[in-house]
Scaffold this motif. Structure first.
Motif, mmCIF file in Angstrom:
data_model
loop_
_atom_site.group_PDB
_atom_site.id
_atom_site.type_symbol
_atom_site.label_atom_id
_atom_site.label_comp_id
_atom_site.label_asym_id
_atom_site.label_seq_id
_atom_site.Cartn_x
_atom_site.Cartn_y
_atom_site.Cartn_z
ATOM 1 N N ILE A 46 -65.340 18.302 -34.474
ATOM 2 C CA ILE A 46 -66.183 17.311 -35.118
ATOM 3 C C ILE A 46 -67.464 18.031 -35.487
ATOM 4 N N HIS A 47 -67.729 18.150 -36.772
ATOM 5 C CA HIS A 47 -68.861 18.940 -37.229
ATOM 6 C C HIS A 47 -70.108 18.078 -37.308
ATOM 7 N N ALA A 48 -71.193 18.616 -36.827
ATOM 8 C CA ALA A 48 -72.461 17.907 -36.866
ATOM 9 C C ALA A 48 -73.315 18.329 -38.049
ATOM 10 N N THR A 49 -72.956 19.410 -38.738
ATOM 11 C CA THR A 49 -73.748 19.856 -39.875
ATOM 12 C C THR A 49 -72.888 19.860 -41.125
ATOM 13 N N PRO A 50 -73.454 19.500 -42.267
ATOM 14 C CA PRO A 50 -72.678 19.474 -43.501
ATOM 15 C C PRO A 50 -72.165 20.844 -43.922
ATOM 16 N N SER A 51 -72.860 21.921 -43.573
ATOM 17 C CA SER A 51 -72.438 23.239 -44.014
ATOM 18 C C SER A 51 -71.130 23.671 -43.364
ATOM 19 N N ASN A 52 -70.787 23.090 -42.226
ATOM 20 C CA ASN A 52 -69.558 23.484 -41.540
ATOM 21 C C ASN A 52 -68.319 22.972 -42.250
ATOM 22 N N TYR A 53 -68.371 21.813 -42.864
ATOM 23 C CA TYR A 53 -67.179 21.272 -43.495
ATOM 24 C C TYR A 53 -67.237 21.287 -45.004
ATOM 25 N N GLY A 55 -66.785 23.838 -46.954
ATOM 26 C CA GLY A 55 -65.686 24.633 -47.471
ATOM 27 C C GLY A 55 -66.133 25.664 -48.480
ATOM 28 N N SER A 56 -65.173 26.220 -49.192
ATOM 29 C CA SER A 56 -65.466 27.304 -50.116
ATOM 30 C C SER A 56 -66.130 26.813 -51.396
ATOM 31 N N GLY A 57 -65.969 25.539 -51.746
ATOM 32 C CA GLY A 57 -66.553 25.021 -52.973
ATOM 33 C C GLY A 57 -67.919 24.408 -52.769
ATOM 34 N N SER A 58 -68.655 24.860 -51.765
ATOM 35 C CA SER A 58 -69.934 24.234 -51.472
ATOM 36 C C SER A 58 -70.949 24.462 -52.586
ATOM 37 N N LYS A 59 -70.893 25.599 -53.256
ATOM 38 C CA LYS A 59 -71.812 25.868 -54.360
ATOM 39 C C LYS A 59 -71.523 24.927 -55.527
ATOM 40 N N ALA A 60 -70.235 24.723 -55.827
ATOM 41 C CA ALA A 60 -69.868 23.815 -56.908
ATOM 42 C C ALA A 60 -70.239 22.384 -56.560
ATOM 43 N N ALA A 61 -70.030 22.001 -55.306
ATOM 44 C CA ALA A 61 -70.399 20.648 -54.887
ATOM 45 C C ALA A 61 -71.901 20.454 -54.950
ATOM 46 N N SER A 62 -72.634 21.464 -54.586
ATOM 47 C CA SER A 62 -74.093 21.388 -54.637
ATOM 48 C C SER A 62 -74.579 21.266 -56.083
ATOM 49 N N LEU A 63 -73.986 22.036 -56.977
ATOM 50 C CA LEU A 63 -74.364 21.942 -58.393
ATOM 51 C C LEU A 63 -73.991 20.589 -58.971
ATOM 52 N N TRP A 65 -73.792 17.747 -57.292
ATOM 53 C CA TRP A 65 -74.746 16.795 -56.736
ATOM 54 C C TRP A 65 -76.083 16.899 -57.473
ATOM 55 N N THR A 66 -76.523 18.114 -57.735
ATOM 56 C CA THR A 66 -77.779 18.319 -58.461
ATOM 57 C C THR A 66 -77.670 17.756 -59.876
ATOM 58 N N GLY A 67 -76.525 17.964 -60.525
ATOM 59 C CA GLY A 67 -76.319 17.410 -61.863
ATOM 60 C C GLY A 67 -76.356 15.893 -61.870
ATOM 61 N N GLU A 68 -75.770 15.271 -60.839
ATOM 62 C CA GLU A 68 -75.820 13.811 -60.742
ATOM 63 C C GLU A 68 -77.255 13.320 -60.613
ATOM 64 N N ARG A 69 -78.057 13.998 -59.823
ATOM 65 C CA ARG A 69 -79.453 13.584 -59.639
ATOM 66 C C ARG A 69 -80.266 13.792 -60.904
ATOM 67 N N ILE A 70 -80.020 14.894 -61.586
ATOM 68 C CA ILE A 70 -80.742 15.146 -62.847
ATOM 69 C C ILE A 70 -80.379 14.086 -63.882
ATOM 70 N N LEU A 71 -79.099 13.733 -63.951
ATOM 71 C CA LEU A 71 -78.671 12.698 -64.900
ATOM 72 C C LEU A 71 -79.296 11.345 -64.552
ATOM 73 N N SER A 72 -79.375 11.022 -63.274
ATOM 74 C CA SER A 72 -79.991 9.752 -62.867
ATOM 75 C C SER A 72 -81.463 9.706 -63.252
ATOM 76 N N ILE A 73 -82.162 10.802 -63.052
ATOM 77 C CA ILE A 73 -83.578 10.856 -63.432
ATOM 78 C C ILE A 73 -83.723 10.809 -64.949
ATOM 79 N N ALA A 74 -82.818 11.474 -65.662
ATOM 80 C CA ALA A 74 -82.857 11.431 -67.131
ATOM 81 C C ALA A 74 -82.616 10.010 -67.640
ATOM 82 N N LEU A 75 -81.716 9.275 -66.985
ATOM 83 C CA LEU A 75 -81.484 7.881 -67.386
ATOM 84 C C LEU A 75 -82.732 7.027 -67.164
ATOM 85 N N LEU A 76 -83.466 7.309 -66.102
ATOM 86 C CA LEU A 76 -84.726 6.578 -65.891
ATOM 87 C C LEU A 76 -85.719 6.864 -67.005
ATOM 88 N N GLY A 77 -85.732 8.087 -67.502
ATOM 89 C CA GLY A 77 -86.612 8.441 -68.615
ATOM 90 C C GLY A 77 -86.117 7.918 -69.955
#
Length: 158
Positions: A46-53, A55-63, A65-77
């Motif tokens: 049972i992992h207590a930190t997000p980095s443990n689970y 996986g190998s696509g963590s960079k893609a998942a991070s990008l 997630w960042t793209g989703e946040r940028i799009l949400s902020i762009a929609l506000l603008g």
């Protein structure tokens, strides 16, 4: 406040709370085979930190997630821009951004609630069809009618 005092008193005694641990927890699970009478232990992590689970696509998942946040902020603008500067550029930008925002949001709902390989493939295919039809419909509306910005203004004016 009492919870903070109690948590800090526990931490001072040398017991670190579960949320602040950086290592994974291992709990033994006892299961019994049908053909044998004795139980044996299987360790389940049972992992207590997000980095443990992540996986190998963590960079893609991070990008992503960042793209989703940028799009949400762009929609506000885009909302004030659509009000003050209605036009084809804002209409088509809204069509693309709203479609992508909806596609990503419904994709997360499908990830959470659809299980099974065949069902997941069919749900994702349906989502792509729905997103394509949505974008095509909004573009058609922008080209052949008044556009998204003026349509919302007309709805508010009545």
């Amino acid at each position: 406040m009492a919870a903070l005092v109690r948590l800090s008193s526990v931490c001072h005694r040398g017991v670190s709370p579960l949320l602040f641990r950086s290592s994974s927890l291992i709990r033994p699970l006892a299961i019994q085979k049908k053909d044998q009478d004795y139980p044996y232990l299987i360790s389940a992590k049972i992992h207590a930190t997000p980095s443990n689970y992540a996986g190998s696509g963590s960079k893609a998942a991070s990008l992503h997630w960042t793209g989703e946040r940028i799009l949400s902020i762009a929609l506000l603008g885009m909302a004030p821009a659509a009000y003050y500067f209605p036009g084809p550029a804002v209409d088509y930008s809204l069509a693309a951004a709203l479609t992508l925002h909806g596609h990503w949001g419904l994709g997360q709902v499908l990830t959470d609630y659809v299980h099974g390989d065949f069902k997941i493939k069919m749900a994702n295919a349906g989502l792509f069809v729905l997103s394509t039809i949505t974008f095509a419909g909004l573009c058609y509306f922008n080209y052949h009618d008044v556009g998204i910005c003026k349509a919302v203004a007309l709805l508010w004016s009545k």
